[in-house]
Design a protein around this motif. Structure first.
Motif, PDB file in Angstrom:
ATOM      1  N   ARG A   1       0.820  -1.213   0.000  1.00  0.00           N
ATOM      2  CA  ARG A   1       0.000   0.000   0.000  1.00  0.00           C
ATOM      3  C   ARG A   1       0.857   1.267   0.000  1.00  0.00           C
ATOM      4  NH1 ARG A   1      -3.705  -2.726   4.590  1.00  0.00           N
ATOM      5  NH2 ARG A   1      -5.056  -3.968   3.226  1.00  0.00           N
ATOM      6  N   LYS A   2       1.981   1.205   0.683  1.00  0.00           N
ATOM      7  CA  LYS A   2       2.848   2.386   0.704  1.00  0.00           C
ATOM      8  C   LYS A   2       3.401   2.674  -0.689  1.00  0.00           C
ATOM      9  CE  LYS A   2       6.175   4.703   3.627  1.00  0.00           C
ATOM     10  NZ  LYS A   2       6.837   4.682   4.947  1.00  0.00           N
ATOM     11  N   TRP A   3       3.806   1.612  -1.397  1.00  0.00           N
ATOM     12  CA  TRP A   3       4.304   1.820  -2.764  1.00  0.00           C
ATOM     13  C   TRP A   3       3.183   2.283  -3.683  1.00  0.00           C
ATOM     14  CZ3 TRP A   3       9.012   2.806  -3.816  1.00  0.00           C
ATOM     15  CH2 TRP A   3      10.049   2.221  -3.072  1.00  0.00           C
ATOM     16  N   HIS A   4       1.984   1.799  -3.487  1.00  0.00           N
ATOM     17  CA  HIS A   4       0.858   2.223  -4.319  1.00  0.00           C
ATOM     18  C   HIS A   4       0.556   3.706  -4.098  1.00  0.00           C
ATOM     19  CE1 HIS A   4      -0.668  -2.236  -4.365  1.00  0.00           C
ATOM     20  NE2 HIS A   4       0.438  -2.052  -5.049  1.00  0.00           N
ATOM     21  N   ARG A   5       0.676   4.181  -2.855  1.00  0.00           N
ATOM     22  CA  ARG A   5       0.478   5.617  -2.594  1.00  0.00           C
ATOM     23  C   ARG A   5       1.579   6.441  -3.248  1.00  0.00           C
ATOM     24  NH1 ARG A   5      -0.847   3.710   2.645  1.00  0.00           N
ATOM     25  NH2 ARG A   5       1.207   4.311   3.431  1.00  0.00           N
ATOM     26  N   ARG A   6       2.794   5.923  -3.198  1.00  0.00           N
ATOM     27  CA  ARG A   6       3.915   6.637  -3.802  1.00  0.00           C
ATOM     28  C   ARG A   6       3.788   6.727  -5.321  1.00  0.00           C
ATOM     29  NH1 ARG A   6       8.802   3.679  -0.363  1.00  0.00           N
ATOM     30  NH2 ARG A   6       8.684   5.015   1.497  1.00  0.00           N
ATOM     31  N   ALA A   7       3.060   5.783  -5.922  1.00  0.00           N
ATOM     32  CA  ALA A   7       2.922   5.769  -7.379  1.00  0.00           C
ATOM     33  C   ALA A   7       2.306   7.067  -7.896  1.00  0.00           C
ATOM     34  CB  ALA A   7       2.071   4.576  -7.806  1.00  0.00           C
ATOM     35  N   ALA A   8       1.446   7.684  -7.083  1.00  0.00           N
ATOM     36  CA  ALA A   8       0.786   8.923  -7.498  1.00  0.00           C
ATOM     37  C   ALA A   8       1.542  10.172  -7.062  1.00  0.00           C
ATOM     38  CB  ALA A   8      -0.639   8.961  -6.941  1.00  0.00           C
ATOM     39  N   ASP A   9       2.663   9.989  -6.391  1.00  0.00           N
ATOM     40  CA  ASP A   9       3.450  11.114  -5.876  1.00  0.00           C
ATOM     41  C   ASP A   9       4.534  11.462  -6.900  1.00  0.00           C
ATOM     42  OD1 ASP A   9       5.175  12.838  -4.538  1.00  0.00           O
ATOM     43  OD2 ASP A   9       4.924  11.832  -2.612  1.00  0.00           O
ATOM     44  N   VAL A  10       4.272  12.463  -7.703  1.00  0.00           N
ATOM     45  CA  VAL A  10       5.194  12.831  -8.789  1.00  0.00           C
ATOM     46  C   VAL A  10       6.560  13.214  -8.244  1.00  0.00           C
ATOM     47  CG1 VAL A  10       5.589  14.437 -10.685  1.00  0.00           C
ATOM     48  CG2 VAL A  10       3.284  13.544 -10.259  1.00  0.00           C
ATOM     49  N   ASN A  11       6.584  13.962  -7.150  1.00  0.00           N
ATOM     50  CA  ASN A  11       7.857  14.403  -6.578  1.00  0.00           C
ATOM     51  C   ASN A  11       8.682  13.219  -6.078  1.00  0.00           C
ATOM     52  OD1 ASN A  11       7.351  17.132  -7.050  1.00  0.00           O
ATOM     53  ND2 ASN A  11       6.275  17.372  -5.098  1.00  0.00           N
ATOM     54  N   TYR A  12       8.002  12.267  -5.423  1.00  0.00           N
ATOM     55  CA  TYR A  12       8.728  11.094  -4.925  1.00  0.00           C
ATOM     56  C   TYR A  12       9.350  10.316  -6.076  1.00  0.00           C
ATOM     57  CZ  TYR A  12       9.891   6.867  -2.378  1.00  0.00           C
ATOM     58  OH  TYR A  12      10.579   5.811  -1.831  1.00  0.00           O
ATOM     59  N   ARG A  13       8.598  10.111  -7.119  1.00  0.00           N
ATOM     60  CA  ARG A  13       9.107   9.335  -8.246  1.00  0.00           C
ATOM     61  C   ARG A  13      10.252  10.062  -8.943  1.00  0.00           C
ATOM     62  NH1 ARG A  13       4.374   5.678 -10.835  1.00  0.00           N
ATOM     63  NH2 ARG A  13       6.220   4.942 -11.933  1.00  0.00           N
ATOM     64  N   ARG A  14      10.186  11.384  -8.962  1.00  0.00           N
ATOM     65  CA  ARG A  14      11.275  12.159  -9.559  1.00  0.00           C
ATOM     66  C   ARG A  14      12.539  12.048  -8.712  1.00  0.00           C
ATOM     67  NH1 ARG A  14       9.221  16.922  -9.171  1.00  0.00           N
ATOM     68  NH2 ARG A  14       8.033  16.810 -11.119  1.00  0.00           N
ATOM     69  N   GLU A  15      12.357  12.002  -7.385  1.00  0.00           N
ATOM     70  CA  GLU A  15      13.506  11.927  -6.482  1.00  0.00           C
ATOM     71  C   GLU A  15      14.108  10.521  -6.417  1.00  0.00           C
ATOM     72  OE1 GLU A  15      11.814  13.254  -2.862  1.00  0.00           O
ATOM     73  OE2 GLU A  15      11.621  15.350  -3.521  1.00  0.00           O
ATOM     74  N   HIS A  16      13.387   9.502  -6.898  1.00  0.00           N
ATOM     75  CA  HIS A  16      13.864   8.120  -6.837  1.00  0.00           C
ATOM     76  C   HIS A  16      13.768   7.469  -8.219  1.00  0.00           C
ATOM     77  CE1 HIS A  16      12.665   9.119  -2.678  1.00  0.00           C
ATOM     78  NE2 HIS A  16      13.684   8.366  -2.344  1.00  0.00           N
ATOM     79  N   PRO A  17      14.550   7.956  -9.156  1.00  0.00           N
ATOM     80  CA  PRO A  17      14.458   7.456 -10.536  1.00  0.00           C
ATOM     81  C   PRO A  17      14.883   5.996 -10.696  1.00  0.00           C
ATOM     82  CG  PRO A  17      16.392   8.859 -10.279  1.00  0.00           C
ATOM     83  CD  PRO A  17      15.592   8.991  -9.019  1.00  0.00           C
ATOM     84  N   ALA A  18      15.613   5.452  -9.727  1.00  0.00           N
ATOM     85  CA  ALA A  18      16.088   4.072  -9.847  1.00  0.00           C
ATOM     86  C   ALA A  18      15.026   3.039  -9.476  1.00  0.00           C
ATOM     87  CB  ALA A  18      17.328   3.867  -8.968  1.00  0.00           C
ATOM     88  N   VAL A  19      13.917   3.478  -8.875  1.00  0.00           N
ATOM     89  CA  VAL A  19      12.871   2.530  -8.495  1.00  0.00           C
ATOM     90  C   VAL A  19      12.094   2.109  -9.741  1.00  0.00           C
ATOM     91  CG1 VAL A  19      10.756   2.190  -7.149  1.00  0.00           C
ATOM     92  CG2 VAL A  19      12.653   3.508  -6.182  1.00  0.00           C
ATOM     93  N   PRO A  20      12.065   0.823 -10.074  1.00  0.00           N
ATOM     94  CA  PRO A  20      11.339   0.376 -11.272  1.00  0.00           C
ATOM     95  C   PRO A  20       9.839   0.582 -11.144  1.00  0.00           C
ATOM     96  CG  PRO A  20      12.825  -1.338 -10.430  1.00  0.00           C
ATOM     97  CD  PRO A  20      12.727  -0.289  -9.373  1.00  0.00           C
TER      98      PRO A  20
END
Length: 298
Positions: free
Chosen positions: A55-74
Motif C-alpha cells: 500500500r505504501k508503494w501504491h500511494r507513492r505511485a501517485a506522488d510525482v515528486n517522490y518518483r522524480r527523487e527516486h528514478p532508480a525505483v522500477p
C-alpha cells in the motif's frame, strides 16, 4: 501426466516480504534478475506479501515528486501486487502451472499464509477438469527450510562464510538479528547458530526481534564469548526497517545502543542476506527442488 498438463505453460512467482526503503530494493531486484536469467523463457512475477508495504508503494505511485527523487525505483515496484492477484493474472493469461518461490527466511506465519493461499488456489476442482484454473502449483521452501526439511542449512552455513571471515578478522563475535515470530519455527535459528559455531569455531549469536532467542539470550551468550568486540548484522533478506532502527538505530533500546552500553565495541553492517550471491543461489536451488517435486518442467 495428461496432454493438457504437458502443454500447459509455466510461470514463476517470486514472493518477497518487501521493503519500503528504496535503497534496500536491490537484493530483491537482484533475486528477480537471477531467476529471470536462469529461466529466460519463463515469465517471472514479483509480489510482496506485506499488505502495508504494498500500500505504501501504491500511494507513492501517485506522488510525482517522490518518483522524480527516486528514478532508480522500477515501475513494477509502484504497482507490486499480492500472490492472489498475481496468480489470477497469470491464470487469465493462460498459465496453468505456477511455481511460487518465497524469498522468506523461516517457516513462520508469513510463509504459512503464503503457502495456504497458493495451495488453496491449486486445490480448486471443477466439474470438468479442463476448466480447472490450474493444472499444478508448487511452493518452494524458505531459506531455513520447513519443519522436517532443513537440508539446505549446510549450504547456508557455507554461504555465510564471508561474515565469519569479517568477524574473525576483527577478532569479534558475530551477532545476527533475525525477525522471528512468537508462534513457531524458532528452532531453525537455534540449529543454524549451532552449525555456524561448530563449522567455524568462533562466537556466533542469533537473536530475534520477536520470540526466542531474544536480545537477552544474545547478551547472556556474549558474556562468555571472550571478546568485547561485536560484528552486528541482520539475518534478514534486506536490511530494512528492523535493521536500521531496532538493530542499528540511535534509540536507547536498539541493539547497537544496548550493546555499547554494555561496554562492547560494536560494528553494525547494514547488509541483508540477499546481497550475498551464495544466499540467492540457495533460493534458486529451492525453486528447482519445488519444480522437481511437483513434476513441473522448467
Amino acid at each position: 501426466m495428461n496432454k493438457s498438463e504437458q502443454k500447459s505453460p509455466t510461470a514463476i512467482v517470486l514472493a518477497a516480504f518487501g521493503t519500503t526503503y528504496p535503497a534496500t530494493l536491490e537484493p530483491i531486484l537482484a533475486m528477480l534478475h537471477d531467476v529471470e536469467e536462469r529461466y529466460p523463457a519463463i515469465p517471472v512475477r514479483l509480489v510482496f506479501t506485506s499488505n502495508i508495504i504494498r500500500r505504501k508503494w501504491h500511494r507513492r505511485a501517485a506522488d510525482v515528486n517522490y518518483r522524480r527523487e527516486h528514478p532508480a525505483v522500477p515501475d513494477q515496484i509502484y504497482s507490486v501486487g499480492n500472490i492472489l492477484g498475481a496468480m489470477a493474472d497469470l491464470q487469465n493469461e493462460g498459465y496453468r502451472r505456477i511455481l511460487v518461490q518465497p524469498v522468506l527466511i523461516v517457516d513462520g506465519e508469513e510463509y504459512r499464509d503464503l503457502a495456504a493461499y497458493v495451495e488453496a488456489l491449486g486445490a480448486v476442482r471443477t466439474h470438468k477438469p479442463q476448466w480447472q484454473p490450474f493444472a499444478k502449483v508448487a511452493v518452494g521452501k524458505p531459506l531455513l527450510g520447513t519443519f522436517g526439511h532443513r537440508e539446505q542449512l549446510d549450504a547456508l552455513v557455507r554461504a555465510l562464510k564471508p561474515d565469519i571471515d569479517a568477524a574473525h578478522a576483527a577478532d569479534a563475535a558475530l551477532v545476527y538479528m533475525g525477525h522471528g515470530n512468537e508462534h513457531m519455527a524458532q528452532g531453525a535459528y537455534y540449529e543454524l547458530e549451532i552449525l555456524l559455531r561448530r563449522a567455524y569455531n568462533i562466537p556466533v549469536c542469533i537473536g530475534l526481534v520477536e520470540g526466542l532467542p531474544d536480545f537477552e539470550t544474545v547478551r547472556e551468550k556474549l558474556a562468555g564469548a571472550g571478546t568485547r568486540k561485536v560484528l552486528l548484522k541482520p539475518l534478514m533478506y534486506v536490511a530494512g526497517d528492523h535493521a536500521r532502527n531496532d538493530m542499528a538505530g540511535d534509540e536507547e533500546d536498539s541493539w547497537l545502543t544496548l550493546l555499547e552500553n554494555d561496554g562492547y565495541q560494536v560494528t553494525p553492517v547494514l547488509e541483508g542476506l540477499g546481497q550475498n550471491p551464495a544466499v540467492r543461489a540457495i533460493f534458486l536451488n529451492l525453486l528447482e527442488q519445488a519444480a522437481r517435486e511437483a513434476a513441473i518442467e522448467l
